[in-house]
Structures are given as structure tokens and as C-alpha cells.
Design an enzyme around this catalytic site. Structure first.
Site, PDB file in Angstrom:
ATOM      1  N   CYS A 163     -38.401 -72.923  25.965  1.00 60.61           N
ATOM      2  CA  CYS A 163     -37.745 -73.972  25.208  1.00 60.61           C
ATOM      3  C   CYS A 163     -37.976 -75.312  25.901  1.00 60.61           C
ATOM      4  O   CYS A 163     -38.425 -75.377  27.036  1.00 60.61           O
ATOM      5  CB  CYS A 163     -36.254 -73.688  25.104  1.00 60.61           C
ATOM      6  SG  CYS A 163     -35.862 -72.039  24.470  1.00 60.61           S
ATOM      7  N   ARG A 210     -43.124 -76.536  23.058  1.00 64.28           N
ATOM      8  CA  ARG A 210     -42.484 -75.505  23.869  1.00 64.28           C
ATOM      9  C   ARG A 210     -41.477 -74.683  23.068  1.00 64.28           C
ATOM     10  O   ARG A 210     -41.098 -73.590  23.500  1.00 64.28           O
ATOM     11  CB  ARG A 210     -41.754 -76.140  25.054  1.00 64.28           C
ATOM     12  CG  ARG A 210     -42.660 -76.807  26.051  1.00 64.28           C
ATOM     13  CD  ARG A 210     -41.841 -77.360  27.200  1.00 64.28           C
ATOM     14  NE  ARG A 210     -41.139 -76.315  27.906  1.00 64.28           N
ATOM     15  CZ  ARG A 210     -41.610 -75.664  28.960  1.00 64.28           C
ATOM     16  NH1 ARG A 210     -42.807 -75.954  29.415  1.00 64.28           N
ATOM     17  NH2 ARG A 210     -40.902 -74.722  29.559  1.00 64.28           N
ATOM     18  N   TRP A 236     -36.931 -71.956  21.304  1.00 64.71           N
ATOM     19  CA  TRP A 236     -37.794 -70.829  20.938  1.00 64.71           C
ATOM     20  C   TRP A 236     -36.937 -69.591  21.137  1.00 64.71           C
ATOM     21  O   TRP A 236     -36.590 -69.237  22.258  1.00 64.71           O
ATOM     22  CB  TRP A 236     -39.036 -70.805  21.819  1.00 64.71           C
ATOM     23  CG  TRP A 236     -40.121 -69.884  21.362  1.00 64.71           C
ATOM     24  CD1 TRP A 236     -41.110 -70.154  20.463  1.00 64.71           C
ATOM     25  CD2 TRP A 236     -40.355 -68.539  21.809  1.00 64.71           C
ATOM     26  NE1 TRP A 236     -41.941 -69.077  20.318  1.00 64.71           N
ATOM     27  CE2 TRP A 236     -41.506 -68.069  21.123  1.00 64.71           C
ATOM     28  CE3 TRP A 236     -39.710 -67.676  22.693  1.00 64.71           C
ATOM     29  CZ2 TRP A 236     -42.009 -66.782  21.316  1.00 64.71           C
ATOM     30  CZ3 TRP A 236     -40.204 -66.402  22.880  1.00 64.71           C
ATOM     31  CH2 TRP A 236     -41.352 -65.967  22.194  1.00 64.71           C
ATOM     32  N   ASN A 246     -33.140 -72.951  29.002  1.00 66.96           N
ATOM     33  CA  ASN A 246     -34.420 -72.278  28.816  1.00 66.96           C
ATOM     34  C   ASN A 246     -34.403 -71.050  29.703  1.00 66.96           C
ATOM     35  O   ASN A 246     -34.189 -71.157  30.905  1.00 66.96           O
ATOM     36  CB  ASN A 246     -35.581 -73.205  29.203  1.00 66.96           C
ATOM     37  CG  ASN A 246     -36.942 -72.537  29.074  1.00 66.96           C
ATOM     38  OD1 ASN A 246     -37.059 -71.477  28.455  1.00 66.96           O
ATOM     39  ND2 ASN A 246     -37.953 -73.143  29.653  1.00 66.96           N
ATOM     40  N   GLY A 247     -34.632 -69.861  29.122  1.00 71.06           N
ATOM     41  CA  GLY A 247     -34.651 -68.641  29.917  1.00 71.06           C
ATOM     42  C   GLY A 247     -33.878 -67.522  29.252  1.00 71.06           C
ATOM     43  O   GLY A 247     -33.581 -67.566  28.054  1.00 71.06           O
ATOM     44  N   GLU A 297     -62.016 -64.725  24.193  1.00 70.02           N
ATOM     45  CA  GLU A 297     -61.352 -66.010  24.004  1.00 70.02           C
ATOM     46  C   GLU A 297     -61.540 -66.532  22.581  1.00 70.02           C
ATOM     47  O   GLU A 297     -60.612 -67.079  21.977  1.00 70.02           O
ATOM     48  CB  GLU A 297     -61.875 -67.026  25.025  1.00 70.02           C
ATOM     49  CG  GLU A 297     -61.330 -68.428  24.883  1.00 70.02           C
ATOM     50  CD  GLU A 297     -59.819 -68.533  25.082  1.00 70.02           C
ATOM     51  OE1 GLU A 297     -59.267 -69.604  24.765  1.00 70.02           O
ATOM     52  OE2 GLU A 297     -59.196 -67.549  25.534  1.00 70.02           O
ATOM     53  N   LYS A 340     -58.441 -67.357  20.085  1.00 72.89           N
ATOM     54  CA  LYS A 340     -58.223 -68.649  19.441  1.00 72.89           C
ATOM     55  C   LYS A 340     -58.047 -68.486  17.935  1.00 72.89           C
ATOM     56  O   LYS A 340     -57.178 -69.104  17.325  1.00 72.89           O
ATOM     57  CB  LYS A 340     -59.386 -69.600  19.727  1.00 72.89           C
ATOM     58  CG  LYS A 340     -59.382 -70.193  21.091  1.00 72.89           C
ATOM     59  CD  LYS A 340     -58.218 -71.156  21.261  1.00 72.89           C
ATOM     60  CE  LYS A 340     -57.739 -71.201  22.702  1.00 72.89           C
ATOM     61  NZ  LYS A 340     -57.069 -70.035  23.206  1.00 72.89           N
ATOM     62  N   GLU A 372     -54.655 -66.764  17.165  1.00 73.82           N
ATOM     63  CA  GLU A 372     -53.512 -67.604  17.524  1.00 73.82           C
ATOM     64  C   GLU A 372     -53.170 -68.611  16.435  1.00 73.82           C
ATOM     65  O   GLU A 372     -52.003 -68.803  16.097  1.00 73.82           O
ATOM     66  CB  GLU A 372     -53.814 -68.388  18.814  1.00 73.82           C
ATOM     67  CG  GLU A 372     -53.604 -67.633  20.098  1.00 73.82           C
ATOM     68  CD  GLU A 372     -53.872 -68.513  21.301  1.00 73.82           C
ATOM     69  OE1 GLU A 372     -53.036 -68.517  22.221  1.00 73.82           O
ATOM     70  OE2 GLU A 372     -54.912 -69.196  21.339  1.00 73.82           O
ATOM     71  N   HIS A 421     -69.741 -47.101  20.243  1.00 75.18           N
ATOM     72  CA  HIS A 421     -68.602 -46.286  20.672  1.00 75.18           C
ATOM     73  C   HIS A 421     -67.352 -46.593  19.854  1.00 75.18           C
ATOM     74  O   HIS A 421     -66.232 -46.465  20.367  1.00 75.18           O
ATOM     75  CB  HIS A 421     -68.336 -46.508  22.165  1.00 75.18           C
ATOM     76  CG  HIS A 421     -69.481 -46.085  23.035  1.00 75.18           C
ATOM     77  ND1 HIS A 421     -69.671 -44.782  23.442  1.00 75.18           N
ATOM     78  CD2 HIS A 421     -70.522 -46.795  23.535  1.00 75.18           C
ATOM     79  CE1 HIS A 421     -70.768 -44.716  24.179  1.00 75.18           C
ATOM     80  NE2 HIS A 421     -71.299 -45.930  24.251  1.00 75.18           N
ATOM     81  N   LYS A 444     -46.016 -72.834  24.339  1.00 75.43           N
ATOM     82  CA  LYS A 444     -47.071 -73.266  25.254  1.00 75.43           C
ATOM     83  C   LYS A 444     -46.971 -72.590  26.618  1.00 75.43           C
ATOM     84  O   LYS A 444     -47.931 -72.064  27.125  1.00 75.43           O
ATOM     85  CB  LYS A 444     -47.010 -74.787  25.417  1.00 75.43           C
ATOM     86  CG  LYS A 444     -48.106 -75.360  26.301  1.00 75.43           C
ATOM     87  CD  LYS A 444     -49.477 -75.141  25.692  1.00 75.43           C
ATOM     88  CE  LYS A 444     -50.584 -75.711  26.535  1.00 75.43           C
ATOM     89  NZ  LYS A 444     -51.909 -75.370  25.993  1.00 75.43           N
TER      90      LYS A 444
END
Length: 618
Positions: free
Chosen positions: A2, A27, A75, A101-102, A484, A488, A491, A507, A613
Site C-alpha cells: 500500500c 503501490r 492494496w 502497509n503490511g 520475461e 510482461k 501482467e 517434451h 509495484k
């Protein structure tokens, strides 16, 4: 994850808090709120679910202001993203407000004890418990002692900002896990979760360490630990330009940050590589050349995009320094009793320097006697403070949740570290060092060449944006870039995408290929490397396998390779380079591909759903 923002001083608080929250919206973004002590002496709270603009609208409808206050973007971890669960949270008497935050791991136990003593709760959150707990210890005079005592009772991780109606012109901040930065201005002081929130007001700031508590008043900042013993922290002068945290004319922060990559790579190199000799200079080290030479293994610990950089770094370090490297997820490393000791160099990679799992991995490695080296973008962050050495990436503030420029800066830092290890261990000659250094210094210009004309056409996006699945393939050092590229895309566009080693196609993944599956193949090569040529030829065979099964192939290839143009449906061209440096180039068109597809699908590029983030809680 947050965002926290607080201000005490002589100016009007609400515009400053809202501006800081706007810069922290990456955030947390499912609700927002603020609290100020208004000019009549009332403690006023405004909250709203959804985006920050909803809070701004609530304040326009019911104006409020004062000269000190705290704010928050949330968040959700405990409780749905509703107005009732938005921060700040009050105690039962309405005197104390808290933003947090936490995660409070023992909140149910604390809540039961408080309810037994007559406290009544209005939300589903763990944060409200903190406000009530502080109130239970508050005598109406010494807020600091009540906060410190409450902090000692909390199990879990937390960053807090607290104010009380009965303690005007005072904000208390506390940390145990997630980051807290305190900014020092002229007769005004700031507290925030991250540097960009306060950068337009001051560049002088310090980071709280775990167990620190800061008391901010109009007269200054007083620091103690949770036992109320005085402490000191070093003030940092942040060199980031405030404009770097703005969009600067770009539609999205992510697009701006993609185009900042030439500068980010260039700045990460400045002062670290000798132009005439190719020697590497790493000054921020409490690790001697003798220690670098004696290490028997390297462990790299990271999460998310940084873990993909670590995988590419494994190839770089093993090739240039001839020392074995293992790469671990931070969330796994801390729990499996890793085999590290004083002959192990443990490298931590984190954009923020506050990633909870990576920080825990660092502490586990140090506990076992390993020296730790941090590759990080934030000077003064917890990981950099606890490391024996640092390679700062100098990418500047990265606001978009999906990392771009921090990733290429991390790759650059890893290559510099690989060169350094190779040199001190006698595995990289002066001639080799000069050759790779010269190619390394060409990378920013090659990035500018790629970005000079966006390689992602509208026609290509129209063909791809309705796809439900993508497959990304790569070999060797290019496999991490396949991972990556897939990350991207998933996301920010919410399309399922998977990265896979191209050599593993037979495979399993071959079963997925049909005319509806776009397959992105990284088919670059170093023209001066026989090993690269061999892998390139094998990658061409993989493309033929895909085409034989009706799949659509989108290739990333080096300019001047005629075979690719004949085989692939579409090619994204990058300049040729050294095999170990090509990942820095080839990831850029994949970032742009994800960006343009996400925009076409109407997705929130900078703030994708369910993500934040900096992951500062487990």
C-alpha cells in the site's frame, strides 16, 4: 504494497497528501483515504473505494483541509476493497487514526482481547486493530509511548503512520518490514512509502530501519526504537530529478520507462568501466578482491522480473568468471535451508530494495556466513543497507507496475559484476575485457536504434490482441528473456502466456500448437560465436516445427539474418551484439509488444489488476 503519505508543516496538507498519493498509486489502488486535523480542531477522515480520483471527488463534494495529516492508497490483504475497509482507520473514540502497509498476523488474537475489553470494530481489516490497540495504551498525553507499546505487541510486518486529535501537529511513523521514508524540508516534514511521493518537495530524506519509530512535528523529527531509546539514521540526498517521476508527455508511465532504457543503461555504466582498459571499478563494496577471488559459488536470489534478470546473470557470470551460479526465488530460498557459507557470494536483486522475500533470503544467507551483494535501484533501501556491497542501477524512479527499465539496468549491472568476477579471478584477460567493455558501451546506442521507430505495427497488434494464449521460446541466455516476454504480456494484457526453453518443445509444448497460438521465438545470435551459431540453427529448426503444425511465428532476430524473414510470419529486428548482451536488446520489442496489445485490449497498463509495484509483504 500500500501507499502511505503524511505531512506536517505550515502549508495546506490535503493538496500535498493527494499529490503524494497520486505518485504512490502504483503501490495500491483498490481504495484510498486521508485524515487531517482541520482548522477547527476536528479530526476529519475522507475515504473512497476504487481509484484515487474517487477520493478526490469525495473531497470536492465535502472539502476539508488542515496543516497536518496522513493518507493512504490500499492494496487489499484483509477485507474487501470497500469504503468501510479503506484507510485511515479510527479507534473506538475517534481520537486516533492509523494508515498501514503490511499484515498483522496476530490480529485475530488482538481483536478478541480488545473485544473482551469492550472495543467494537467497524471494518474487516487487521489495521483497525492497530488503532484500537494504540488507544488501549494511550493516556491522552504521550502518543509515542502508546504507539511503541502497540508495535511491540504486533506480530507480522507493518509500516505505520499515526496521528491523534489530542496530539496536534504530530505524526508518528513506525517500521517493521515494509519501507518508510522520512523527508526533511524547511519547517515541514514528510513521511511516505517510497521516494517519488515526496521528491517534488525535498531530496533530503532517510529510511527507517526495522524497529524504528519517527516522531514528526513542525519543529523536526525525533527517532527512537520501539523501546524508546534514541537512535540516528543517515540522511540521504536523492539525485533523482522530480520530472523523472512524471509521464513527460507519454501516454503511460510504462511507455515512458521503456523509452528511458538507453539512459538507464548508460547511467548504470557511468564510472564503473574503464574506457581504455576495460577494467571494472566497484566502489561500494565491503568485499575485497581477495574475497571475490576465493568465492566457490554464487547464489542469486530474486523475485518476479528480477528473477528473470538473475537467470540471464547466471549465464553471464558462469561464462565470464567460470564460477558456478544457482538462482533461487526469494520465496523458496528462505525456507529450504540453503547450502551457503563464507565461500558463497549471495547476490540479491530488487528494484525497490524492500522486497520481503528477497530481504528474508539476504538475512538467511548472512546468518549462514555468506557475504551479500545487492543490485538495487533505491539508495538507502533495506537490502542495500544490509548488504556488504551494492551495485546501484541508477534507472531512476520506475512507476509502472510492470518493470522495464529496471530490468535492463539489472542486466547491465549483472554483466558488470560478471566482468569484475572474471577479472579478479583471472578468467577474463585484459584483451577480452576491453572487447566486451567496448560492446557493452555500444548497447545504449543500439537501444536508441530499436526505439527510434517502434517495431510493433498496428497490423501486427490487430492480428494478435484477441489471442487467448501465447508461447515464448528461447535458448541459452535468451530463455530468460522468453520468460520475461511472457510475464510482461500476462501482467498487463491478462492474456495467458508461457515462456519455455525452445529445446523442450518435443517434451510437451508441441501439443499446444495450432493456427490460434502465436509463438514468439527469440532467434538472435552473436555472429562471432560458434556456440551462438549452433543454438541459432537449432532455433531455426524449432521455428520449422511450429510452422509445420500451423502455428503463427513472431521472431525476434538480428538485423541481416535473411533466413528468419523467409520462415517467420513477422520479425522484430534488433542490432547484432555479443551473445551475453543481446538480452538487453531483445527484451525491448517484447515490452513494446505487451504494451501495445494491452492498450488495444483497453487494459490499465500502469496499474494492472491484482498487482502492486513493490511486494513488501509475504
Amino acid at each position: 504494497m500500500c501507499g502511505i503519505m503524511g505531512y506536517v508543516g505550515e502549508r495546506r496538507a490535503v493538496p500535498i497528501i493527494l499529490d503524494g498519493l497520486r505518485r504512490l498509486e502504483y503501490r495500491g489502488y483498490d481504495s484510498a483515504g486521508l485524515a487531517v486535523l482541520d482548522d477547527s480542531g476536528d479530526l476529519v477522515v475522507r475515504r473512497a473505494s476504487g481509484k484515487l480520483r474517487n477520493l478526490e471527488e469525495a473531497i470536492r463534494n465535502q472539502p476539508v483541509d488542515g496543516s497536518f495529516g496522513i493518507g493512504h492508497t490500499r492494496w487489499a490483504t484483509h477485507g474487501r476493497p470497500t469504503e468501510e475497509n479503506a484507510h485511515p482507520h479510527r479507534d473506538g473514540n475517534g481520537d486516533i487514526v492509523v494508515v498501514h502497509n503490511g499484515i498483522v498476523e496476530n490480529y485475530l488474537t488482538l481483536k478478541h482481547e480488545l473485544e473482551t475489553n469492550g472495543h467494537r470494530f467497524a471494518s474487516e481489516t487487521d489495521t483497525e486493530v492497530i488503532a484500537h490497540l494504540i488507544q488501549s495504551y494511550f493516556d491522552g498525553k504521550n502518543l509515542e509511548d502508546a504507539v511503541a507499546r502497540a508495535c511491540r505487541e504486533i506480530t507480522g510486518v507493518f509500516a505505520l503512520a499515526i496521528m491523534a486529535k489530542s496530539s496536534p501537529q504530530k505524526i508518528i511513523a513506525a517500521r517493521s518490514g515494509p519501507p518508510v521514508v522520512v523527508g526533511l524540508g524547511e519547517k515541514e516534514y514528510f513521511v511516505a512509502s517510497d521516494v517519488p511521493a515526496i521528491l517534488s518537495h525535498t531530496r533530503d530524506m532517510f529510511f527507517l530501519a526495522d524497529g524504528d519509530m519517527a516522531v514528526l512535528t513542525a519543529e523536526g523529527v525525533h527517532l527512537t526504537d520501539f523501546e524508546r531509546r534514541p537512535i540516528k539514521r543517515q540522511v540521504q540526498h536523492i539525485l533523482w530529478d522530480p520530472f523523472m517521476a512524471e509521464k513527460g508527455g507519454y501516454k503511460h508511465f510504462m511507455l515512458k520507462e521503456i523509452f528511458e532504457q538507453p539512459r538507464a543503461v548508460r547511467d548504470t555504466l557511468i564510472g564503473r568501466v574503464g574506457q581504455e582498459t576495460g577494467r571494472v571499478f566497484l566502489d561500494e563494496m565491503d568485499i575485497s578482491p581477495d574475497e571475490f577471488e576465493r568465492f566457490l559459488q554464487v547464489r542469486i536470489v530474486a523475485c518476479g522480473t528480477s528473477w528473470h534478470a538473475a537467470l540471464a546473470g547466471k549465464f553471464m557470470i558462469e561464462k565470464l568468471a567460470r564460477i558456478p551460479v544457482e538462482v533461487d526465488y526469494g520465496s523458496e530460498f528462505r525456507y529450504r535451508d540453503p547450502i551457503v557459507d563464507e565461500r558463497t557470494l549471495t547476490v540479491l536483486i530488487s528494484q525497490s530494495g524492500e522486497t520481503a522475500d528477497t530481504l528474508a533470503g539476504q538475512r538467511e544467507a548472512k546468518h549462514k556466513g555468506s557475504k551479500t551483494l545487492a543490485i538495487c535501484n533505491v539508495l538507502g533501501s533495506m537490502i542495500t543497507r544490509e548488504a556488504s556491497g551494492n551495485i546501484l542501477t541508477h534507472a531512476g524512479p520506475e512507476i509502472g507496475v510492470a518493470s522495464t527499465k529496471a530490468f535492463t539496468a539489472q542486466l547491465t549491472a549483472l554483466f558488470v559484476l560478471a566482468m569484475h568476477l572474471g577479472q579478479v579471478r583471472g578468467k577474463l584477460s585484459a584483451e577480452q575485457s576491453l572487447a566486451v567493455m567496448q560492446e557493452l558501451t555500444r548497447i545504449p546506442g543500439k537501444l536508441e536504434h530499436i526505439l527510434s521507430s517502434d517495431p510493433i505495427s498496428d497490423d501486427l497488434v490487430k492480428r494478435l490482441f484477441r489471442a487467448t494464449d501465447f508461447l515464448f521460446l528461447g535458448r541459452g541466455v535468451h530463455f530468460p528473456i522468453a520468460l520475461e516476454g511472457a510475464l510482461k504480456l500476462k501482467e498487463i494484457s491478462y492474456i495467458h502466456a508461457e515462456g519455455y526453453p525452445a529445446g523442450e518443445m518435443k517434451h510437451g509444448p508441441n501439443a499446444l500448437i495450432d493456427e490460434n497460438l502465436p509463438v514468439v521465438v527469440i532467434a538472435t545470435r552473436d555472429p562471432n560465436s560458434a556456440e551462438s551459431k549452433l543454438l541459432y540453427e537449432k532455433t531455426l529448426s524449432n521455428i520449422q516445427e511450429v510452422k509445420a503444425r500451423g502455428g503463427m511465428v513472431l521472431a525476434v532476430a538480428c538485423e541481416g539474418e535473411p533466413e528468419i524473414g523467409k520462415m517467420a510470419d513477422h520479425v522484430l529486428w534488433v542490432p547484432p551484439s555479443d551473445d551475453l548482451l543481446l538480452p538487453i536488446l531483445e527484451v525491448v520489442p517484447l515490452q513494446l509488444l505487451a504494451y501495445h496489445i494491452a492498450v488495444r485490449r483497453g487494459c490499465d497498463v500502469d496499474q494492472p489488476r491484482n498487482l502492486a509495484k513493490s511486494v513488501t509483504v509475504e
